[in-house]
Motif scaffolding. Sequence first.
Motif, mmCIF file in Angstrom:
data_model
loop_
_atom_site.group_PDB
_atom_site.id
_atom_site.type_symbol
_atom_site.label_atom_id
_atom_site.label_comp_id
_atom_site.label_asym_id
_atom_site.label_seq_id
_atom_site.Cartn_x
_atom_site.Cartn_y
_atom_site.Cartn_z
ATOM 1 N N HIS A 87 10.215 1.240 -9.202
ATOM 2 C CA HIS A 87 8.918 1.505 -8.573
ATOM 3 C C HIS A 87 9.066 2.623 -7.548
ATOM 4 N N THR A 88 8.038 3.452 -7.439
ATOM 5 C CA THR A 88 8.035 4.507 -6.430
ATOM 6 C C THR A 88 7.441 3.969 -5.131
ATOM 7 N N VAL A 89 7.632 4.723 -4.064
ATOM 8 C CA VAL A 89 7.049 4.346 -2.772
ATOM 9 C C VAL A 89 5.531 4.260 -2.899
ATOM 10 N N ASN A 90 4.924 5.192 -3.611
ATOM 11 C CA ASN A 90 3.470 5.168 -3.770
ATOM 12 C C ASN A 90 3.013 3.939 -4.550
ATOM 13 N N GLU A 91 3.758 3.538 -5.573
ATOM 14 C CA GLU A 91 3.400 2.335 -6.331
ATOM 15 C C GLU A 91 3.517 1.086 -5.459
ATOM 16 N N VAL A 92 4.563 1.010 -4.654
ATOM 17 C CA VAL A 92 4.757 -0.132 -3.760
ATOM 18 C C VAL A 92 3.652 -0.177 -2.710
ATOM 19 N N MET A 93 3.275 0.987 -2.182
ATOM 20 C CA MET A 93 2.174 1.037 -1.217
ATOM 21 C C MET A 93 0.888 0.514 -1.848
#
Length: 143
Positions: A87-93
């Motif tokens: 997962h990317t940081v944007n997906e986690v956000m």
Amino acid sequence: MTVKAILELKGHDVVTLGPNEKLSEAIKVLAEKRIGAIVITNGDRKIVGILSERDIVRAIAQAGSMALEHSVRDAMTAKVKICNAHHTVNEVMEIMTTGRFRHLPVEQNGMLDGIISIGDVVKRRIEDVEREASDIRAYIATA
């Protein structure tokens, strides 16, 4: 940046408790470790729930001080949203914002592999923005 990169920097350690522990014990661990959530496992690193400060507040609001004698299982969130190393940081956000929570366990092969907090995500996102701004300034200076 991915969850894998964040965990490489912060480590894979996660505070866990079993679902049969008393809520009072969980509160003590949260205070001692200065954390906002504990991942609940059956001892085999398989995630069965998560207990956050909000869960504790709800339990006390419903049962008063008697809630402290109840098991963690009674107060925890059993339907845990998780992420994985890819997962990317944007997906986690997005997951955290949509679910309105601040902690996201990381799972690998069905087992607990780490935990990401909103603080971890914000810190990495700020670093990315600062790096991008620096790159833009350097590009402009050489143009």
